[in-house]
Write a protein that holds these residues in place. Structure first.
Motif, PDB file in Angstrom:
ATOM      1  N   LEU A  91      -4.787  -3.684 -10.556  1.00  0.00           N
ATOM      2  CA  LEU A  91      -3.802  -2.620 -10.759  1.00  0.00           C
ATOM      3  C   LEU A  91      -4.372  -1.443 -11.552  1.00  0.00           C
ATOM      4  O   LEU A  91      -4.069  -0.283 -11.258  1.00  0.00           O
ATOM      5  N   ARG A  92      -5.225  -1.751 -12.542  1.00  0.00           N
ATOM      6  CA  ARG A  92      -5.805  -0.670 -13.338  1.00  0.00           C
ATOM      7  C   ARG A  92      -6.583   0.305 -12.421  1.00  0.00           C
ATOM      8  O   ARG A  92      -6.424   1.520 -12.517  1.00  0.00           O
ATOM      9  N   GLN A  93      -7.399  -0.268 -11.525  1.00  0.00           N
ATOM     10  CA  GLN A  93      -8.150   0.578 -10.580  1.00  0.00           C
ATOM     11  C   GLN A  93      -7.195   1.327  -9.643  1.00  0.00           C
ATOM     12  O   GLN A  93      -7.453   2.466  -9.264  1.00  0.00           O
ATOM     13  N   CYS A  94      -6.102   0.658  -9.270  1.00  0.00           N
ATOM     14  CA  CYS A  94      -5.144   1.312  -8.364  1.00  0.00           C
ATOM     15  C   CYS A  94      -4.535   2.548  -9.027  1.00  0.00           C
ATOM     16  O   CYS A  94      -4.394   3.598  -8.391  1.00  0.00           O
TER      17      CYS A  94
ATOM     18  N   ALA B 128      -5.096  -5.736  -2.606  1.00  0.00           N
ATOM     19  CA  ALA B 128      -4.458  -6.793  -1.815  1.00  0.00           C
ATOM     20  C   ALA B 128      -5.488  -7.768  -1.254  1.00  0.00           C
ATOM     21  O   ALA B 128      -5.354  -8.272  -0.144  1.00  0.00           O
ATOM     22  N   GLY B 129      -6.540  -8.002  -2.032  1.00  0.00           N
ATOM     23  CA  GLY B 129      -7.531  -8.977  -1.595  1.00  0.00           C
ATOM     24  C   GLY B 129      -8.369  -8.451  -0.448  1.00  0.00           C
ATOM     25  O   GLY B 129      -8.572  -7.236  -0.294  1.00  0.00           O
ATOM     26  N   ASN B 130      -8.829  -9.386   0.365  1.00  0.00           N
ATOM     27  CA  ASN B 130      -9.686  -9.062   1.492  1.00  0.00           C
ATOM     28  C   ASN B 130      -8.842  -8.444   2.614  1.00  0.00           C
ATOM     29  O   ASN B 130      -7.903  -9.065   3.096  1.00  0.00           O
ATOM     30  N   ILE B 131      -9.169  -7.231   3.006  1.00  0.00           N
ATOM     31  CA  ILE B 131      -8.424  -6.560   4.083  1.00  0.00           C
ATOM     32  C   ILE B 131      -9.055  -6.969   5.415  1.00  0.00           C
ATOM     33  O   ILE B 131     -10.236  -6.725   5.663  1.00  0.00           O
TER      34      ILE B 131
ATOM     35  N   GLN C 126       2.851  13.865   4.594  1.00  0.00           N
ATOM     36  CA  GLN C 126       1.511  13.322   4.398  1.00  0.00           C
ATOM     37  C   GLN C 126       1.618  11.954   3.720  1.00  0.00           C
ATOM     38  O   GLN C 126       2.146  11.848   2.616  1.00  0.00           O
ATOM     39  N   ILE C 127       1.145  10.930   4.398  1.00  0.00           N
ATOM     40  CA  ILE C 127       1.178   9.581   3.826  1.00  0.00           C
ATOM     41  C   ILE C 127      -0.244   9.053   3.803  1.00  0.00           C
ATOM     42  O   ILE C 127      -0.916   9.039   4.841  1.00  0.00           O
ATOM     43  N   GLU C 128      -0.705   8.632   2.645  1.00  0.00           N
ATOM     44  CA  GLU C 128      -2.044   8.070   2.571  1.00  0.00           C
ATOM     45  C   GLU C 128      -1.994   6.702   1.915  1.00  0.00           C
ATOM     46  O   GLU C 128      -1.515   6.564   0.794  1.00  0.00           O
ATOM     47  N   ALA C 129      -2.490   5.715   2.640  1.00  0.00           N
ATOM     48  CA  ALA C 129      -2.560   4.355   2.099  1.00  0.00           C
ATOM     49  C   ALA C 129      -4.024   4.021   1.838  1.00  0.00           C
ATOM     50  O   ALA C 129      -4.843   4.049   2.755  1.00  0.00           O
ATOM     51  N   LEU C 130      -4.331   3.738   0.597  1.00  0.00           N
ATOM     52  CA  LEU C 130      -5.705   3.398   0.201  1.00  0.00           C
ATOM     53  C   LEU C 130      -5.701   1.999  -0.388  1.00  0.00           C
ATOM     54  O   LEU C 130      -4.656   1.480  -0.770  1.00  0.00           O
ATOM     55  N   TRP C 131      -6.873   1.414  -0.481  1.00  0.00           N
ATOM     56  CA  TRP C 131      -6.963   0.172  -1.237  1.00  0.00           C
ATOM     57  C   TRP C 131      -8.293   0.097  -1.954  1.00  0.00           C
ATOM     58  O   TRP C 131      -9.227   0.823  -1.620  1.00  0.00           O
ATOM     59  N   VAL C 132      -8.336  -0.757  -2.960  1.00  0.00           N
ATOM     60  CA  VAL C 132      -9.580  -0.956  -3.698  1.00  0.00           C
ATOM     61  C   VAL C 132     -10.188  -2.281  -3.238  1.00  0.00           C
ATOM     62  O   VAL C 132      -9.477  -3.171  -2.780  1.00  0.00           O
ATOM     63  N   GLU C 133     -11.496  -2.367  -3.333  1.00  0.00           N
ATOM     64  CA  GLU C 133     -12.185  -3.628  -3.023  1.00  0.00           C
ATOM     65  C   GLU C 133     -11.680  -4.673  -4.003  1.00  0.00           C
ATOM     66  O   GLU C 133     -11.670  -4.439  -5.211  1.00  0.00           O
ATOM     67  N   GLU C 134     -11.247  -5.796  -3.513  1.00  0.00           N
ATOM     68  CA  GLU C 134     -10.776  -6.839  -4.423  1.00  0.00           C
ATOM     69  C   GLU C 134     -11.181  -8.203  -3.883  1.00  0.00           C
ATOM     70  O   GLU C 134     -10.856  -8.553  -2.755  1.00  0.00           O
TER      71      GLU C 134
END
Ligand code: MOS
Length: 747
Positions: free
Chosen positions: A400-403, A627-630, A683-691
């Motif tokens: 969450l901190r990275q998010c 959200a873990g491994n995408i 404009q909708i942008e969905a990103l994720w971090v490596e987790e």
């Protein structure tokens, strides 16, 4: 082979869908079929005193009119258990009581849909009517707490520390009531069922369901059949969002009518009928108190929720659950209550509990941050939960901190002005808002099978469902990666109780549960293939150790000398066997006792509010998730965006309006039940971090079907406050709620 898992490969069922070749439930071709139309109650509470069916029965083409007067009695009905969310109490014409408006009270079956509709119009019903109890403002004093709350079986109440003491210690406090409206699921494909009997003991159902096996169990129980004699088929779904999770009344009614007629029956629920008997998101009233020290340290948090349920069944909208674990706070208490009403039973709707709950909680956190004159991200970081304090467990993983960081940078949060109503562009008031997303990462036991065919292709099966989410695609990827073949060499079949047993596709658990089963089946088959090769004297790999053999690019070869090997197809062809098969089973272990498992995220909204009209536009929405491994970057983005867009819907549009006098939904159609259309979604942008999550399941994947909607609503409503200086605490935020006396103060 390059890695296949994670790649944004196109939806495998895409071409079938866009060319109209993917059969939805009602479209299955069934010979000799009849058509059923439901007749619904027009009152919300009372008794049927007379039901006149003769005109309908004489109408051309009509074959059967089934009411409580001639419906078969179901001996097992009394044993209907309320213990499971998939065991909702059904209305299957067993008596003359009416418990809510739009309850099925008759079924008309005819040779054509039109003849059945005409017949349904001719049924005349008289009622003894009682005044419906449909309170629009449930009061906490009137409700009660059942022992368990929601599908996860969490306790209804929680407490740690002393909230009163914590509030006394605080330098800043807030207490507010947040309300969310009734919302009704409206997947593009309405619910539909085709019932086909083969003799009196065997039933095949084509059913638009999120759970072929839970459907099978439920139908078998109600009709007194052996579960293995009920086959449920559901290859394609036009959305579900939770509404197709439980088995509802129309499924049993179609089966009963088909049995009575001894012909197949096709039944499709109409759009207006979707409002009533098929679940909906319960209305909530959330009372939230929170206090913090000057430096932002939370000292207390209380989140009490009351929601309506029906008069005959209990459903808890678990909006208070997030408040137990989302922040580090020593004094924390939550209470979930329900209040009975003369409406159909509410049910799971995308991120049940967390959608409504993160709206209330994250709006309250924004209000407290304003009290403290603190940046809302800084405030959240100050109270970052390093562990799950309620469960007293470490997180299996948490990014969450990275998010917050990645999301804020991507969005341009540093440009935000804290002072409300301080940014203007022409006639537009501009505001920024943010909120936290959270959803539990669930998993249930699941099974799958995998086959190598003699031509070197693979067939993988599991009973599971694809709601339109991408199940076909990601399961194919999991298997193909494991076999070391391109995705087009693997065929994955689902949606049939003849395939290995899998759980309901709800609670964002399909990727984690059935993905793990497919992974297990593929691994078991790979081992079998290797064993077959190394024990086959004609194979170039004969007598090698299993650990020295690998599969890649459709070949099996020696790791120490990759030129030594052969195509997969050769092994089977030599053996003369048509295929080689292995089963896989995957179930959760002790990790759930050791770790607390959630996906987290942060959402950021920019809104433009028309200074004269109060019309809100969500100009930008950025979400960043851990959200873990995408498993597939394309279908994942689509799921997250879909959830985020639903946040726009919840913040600004959706509202199933109830006429309290009749206890019925007024806007029971897609013209008046507002959802965002393309013009509303900018404009909708969905990103994720490596987790990386080592604990959660073999794939390291957390579900992503639901987290996108959580926090999205609050990010938008917080942005509306930032833009306008007006805090609307009951959704949706329509212009009339903004343009009150407070608005005029500003002008
Ligand atoms: Mo989802 S509401 O758990 O199908």
């Amino acid at each position: 082979m390059e890695d296949i898992l994670g790649k944004p490969i196109d939806r495998i069922d895409g071409p079938l869908k866009v060319t109209g070749k993917a059969p939805y439930t009602f479209e299955h071709r069934i010979s000799n079929s009849t058509y059923a139309v439901l007749v619904m109650s027009t009152v919300a509470r009372g008794r049927i005193t007379s039901i006149e069916t003769r005109a309908a029965e004489r109408s051309p083409g009509v074959l059967l009119v089934m009411t409580h007067l001639n419906s078969p009695k179901l001996p097992t009905l009394q044993s209907q258990k309320k213990s499971s969310p998939t065991s909702r109490v059904l209305q299957v014409l067993q008596d003359n009581t009416v418990l809510y408006r739009n309850q099925p009270i008759a079924v008309v079956v005819a040779e054509t849909v039109e003849a059945a509709q005409e017949g349904a119009h001719l049924v005349r019903v008289q009622y003894e009517v009682q005044k419906p109890r449909v309170s629009l403002a449930p009061r906490a004093s009137e409700g009660y707490s059942p022992a368990k709350a929601g599908g996860g079986g969490d306790p209804s109440t929680s407490a740690r520390g002393d909230v009163k003491l914590g509030l006394d210690e605080a330098d800043a406090r807030i207490e507010h009531v947040y309300e969310t409206p009734f919302e009704v699921h409206n997947p593009m494909e309405p619910h539909a069922t085709i019932a086909v009997w083969d003799g009196p003991e065997k039933l095949t159902l084509y059913d638009a369901t999120q759970g072929v096996f839970s459907d099978q169990t439920r139908v078998a129980e109600l009709l007194g059949l052996q579960a293995q004699n009920v086959r449920v088929i559901s290859p394609y779904l036009g959305g579900g969002f939770g509404s197709k999770g439980p088995t509802w009344s129309h499924v049993i009614l179609a089966a009963l009518a088909a049995k009575q007629l001894n012909r197949p029956v096709k039944l499709e629920v109409t759009r207006p009928q979707m409002f009533g008997m098929l679940g909906y998101r319960a209305k909530t009233q959330q009372t939230i108190s929170a206090g913090a020290k000057k430096d932002g340290t939370l000292t207390a948090l209380r989140h009490d929720t009351i929601n309506n349920t029906s008069s005959f069944d209990e459903f808890v909208e678990t909006a208070s659950l997030s408040a137990r674990m989302l922040y580090s706070v020593p004094n924390d208490s939550t209470v979930q209550k329900i209040i009975k009403s003369d409406l159909g039973t509410p049910s799971f709707m995308r991120a049940p509990g967390e959608s409504s709950g993160t709206y209330g909680l994250e709006a309250a956190m924004d209000e407290l941050a304003y009290e403290l004159k603190m940046d809302p991200i800084e405030f959240r970081l100050k109270n970052y939960a390093e562990t799950d304090q309620q469960e007293n467990k470490p997180w299996s993983s948490k990014s969450l901190r990275q998010c917050y960081k990645v999301g804020a940078e991507h969005f341009g949060w540093e440009k935000r002005k804290m002072e409300p109503r301080s940014v203007r562009n022409g006639n537009q008031l501009i505001g920024y808002g943010m909120a936290t997303s959270v959803y539990p990462s669930r998993r249930s036991p699941s099974n799958a099978s995998a086959r190598l065919n003699s031509d070197g292709t693979f067939l993988v099966t599991a009973g599971t469902q694809d709601l339109g989410t991408g199940t076909y695609t990601i399961m194919t990827q999991v298997a193909a990666e494991s076999f070391g073949v391109p995705a087009d060499r693997v065929k994955f079949l689902l949606g049939d109780t003849r395939f290995p047993k899998t759980p309901v596709s709800g609670g964002s658990q399909t990727a984690a549960s059935t993905g793990s089963a497919v992974y297990a089946a593929a691994g078991a088959l790979r081992e079998k293939i290797i064993q077959m090769a190394i024990s086959d004297a004609k194979s170039p790999l004969y007598n090698l150790g299993a650990q020295d053999v690998a599969l890649d690019n459709g070949r099996i070869y020696s790791k120490s000398n990759s030129s030594k090997g052969e195509p997969l197809s050769q092994i089977l062809q030599r053996s003369g066997r048509p295929y080689l098969e292995a089963m896989g089973e995957a179930k959760p272990g002790s990790e759930k006792e050791q770790y607390s498992m959630y996906a987290f995220g942060a959402q950021f909204a920019e809104v433009h509010v028309d200074a004269d009209l109060g019309v809100v536009t969500v100009a930008r929405l950025v979400g960043c998730f851990g959200a873990g491994n995408i498993l597939n970057a394309k279908t994942a983005r689509s799921q997250l965006m879909g959830g985020m867009i639903w946040g726009i819907s919840m913040a600004l549009y959706e509202d199933a309006m109830l006429d309290q006098r009749v206890g019925g939904w007024v806007n029971n159609n897609l013209a008046e039940y507002h959802v965002p259309v393309n013009a509303d979604v900018r404009q909708i942008e969905a990103l994720w971090v490596e987790e990386e999550d080592q604990h959660i399941n073999p794939l390291g994947a957390k579900g992503i079907g639901e987290i996108g909607i959580t926090g999205s609503t609050a990010a938008i409503t917080n942005a509306i406050f930032n833009a306008t200086g007006i805090r609307v605490r009951n959704l949706p935020v329509t212009p009339d709620k903004l343009l009150g006396p407070k608005w005029n103060q500003f002008s």
